[in-house]
Design a protein around this motif. Structure first.
Motif: not given
Length: 381
Positions: A316-345
């Motif tokens: 939690s502390e590192l997240q608040q300090l701005g450290l990247a918490m996602v895979s770099l591969e995910e960042v490179r491979e991410a497609g269009p943000a079609v679900f931006a702002g949406k919560t899906i269960v």
């Protein structure tokens, strides 16, 4: 050389041991490997080495010396490792004065006592260890070594792993553990913070400037400049390197956090499989253990860290300090943000994907994968 069966290869290895004196270079063994690619793939690999390769060693490098003392070291996960302090002796071209004794059971098994004459061997001419004690040369009255019952650094009562051999300090605030964890955190395979070596870590912990990972990212140039042998330029460079480390990605961060049983290989697998720290925190032990190369013991260790007070606070502390918490591969491979702002269960039985794969896809396209329906839910799958 190529052989049709292992016995032929073994006979060849044994015959070569007779010819060592004819070589104009040093040889301490051979490598035997399976050369069919399909079989190599089936055999696979561990985190440290492929299973389709084996070292065949025939030469040992030994020396005899005296054991002058046994000290103990505290590792980054609290493991107490006994170390033999030896009377310096020449062995395979170097002077050896220390050797690991691994654990308390090993000391008992070999009956190693301070003052003994011991035989030291260098495995592969690199790592020294004690092979045996020359008990016929033991002086009378040498007492058995008494393993400490309290941590030598913080005086916390030590505990032994259930069903294991290692004895640990359970105090995660132990200064010795903190120094080891910070040094590992800054290492090349972790957050790769150039300039943050062991001596500087000792100063940062000793002066109280750093008591956890998060404190590294709060350091100022003025605080670092005030330390011994740290000028303004060095301090400025260190602060810059610490800031740069925020973008190393999930795999390196998971490795850096010193979670038991999680090294570079396991951290990479976790980052690829789950994509983000948020997803990783939401999965169960069962879902973790279903991941390739992640067994029940590793899964329990990861889950315990991420849901324990210490791990939750650190993340939690590192997240608040701005450290990247996602895979770099995910960042490179991410497609269009079609679900931006949406919560899906996601619920029920899935045919084409595992639960974690679907969560990763949702996050990869900008959405938030929630675990239960609420007023904020946009879609239920």
């Amino acid at each position: 050389q190529r052989f049709d069966d292992f016995q032929q290869a073994q006979r060849y290895c044994e015959s070569l041991s007779e010819q060592l004196h004819d070589f104009d270079f040093e040889v301490d063994g051979l490598v035997v490997k399976v050369n069919r690619f399909e079989q190599q793939e089936r055999l696979g690999a561990t985190a440290k080495s492929p299973r389709w390769v084996a070292a065949y060693k025939w030469e040992k490098y030994e020396a005899i010396t005296r054991l002058e003392d046994i000290t103990v070291q505290v590792g980054k996960t609290g493991t107490i490792t006994p170390v033999a302090q030896l009377k310096p002796v020449e062995l395979a071209g170097t002077t050896v004065s220390r050797a690991s004794l691994h654990n308390a059971d090993e000391i008992v098994r070999k009956d190693v006592r301070v003052g003994d004459v011991v035989v030291v061997e260098k495995a592969g001419k690199i790592i020294p260890h004690i092979v045996r004690v020359e008990k016929h040369e033991r002086p009378e009255g040498l007492p058995p070594f008494q393993f400490p019952v309290d941590c030598p650094e913080c005086a916390t009562a030590l505990v032994k792993d259930e069903g294991g051999v290692y004895i640990r300090c359970p105090n995660q605030a132990c200064p010795a553990q903190l120094k080891e964890r910070l040094s590992y955190f800054a290492g090349r395979n972790a957050m790769n913070i150039e300039g943050l070596g062991e001596k500087l870590v000792d100063q940062l912990v000793g002066t109280g400037l750093v008591a956890g990972y998060g404190d590294l990212y709060r350091l100022t140039i003025e605080q670092v400049t005030a330390l011994e042998r740290m000028g303004e330029t060095s301090a400025r460079n260190l602060i810059r390197e610490i800031a740069r480390s925020k973008d190393r990605g999930l795999a390196q961060l998971l490795n850096a956090l010193s979670i038991r049983h999680v090294g570079t290989r396991v951290a990479t697998i976790l980052a690829r499989q789950f994509g983000s720290m948020e997803t990783l925190q939401s999965v169960s032990i069962e879902e973790l253990s279903e991941t390739d190369e992640i067994g029940e013991i590793i899964a329990e260790s990861i889950h315990r860290f991420l849901h324990g007070d210490y791990g939750q606070q650190a993340v939690s502390e590192l997240q608040q300090l701005g450290l990247a918490m996602v895979s770099l591969e995910e960042v490179r491979e991410a497609g269009p943000a079609v679900f931006a702002g949406k919560t899906i269960v996601v619920t029920g039985t899935l045919v084409q994907y595992t639960r974690s794969e679907v969560k990763r896809l949702i996050e990869q396209h900008g959405g938030r994968a929630a675990s239960s329906v609420s007023g904020k839910t946009d879609y239920l799958l």
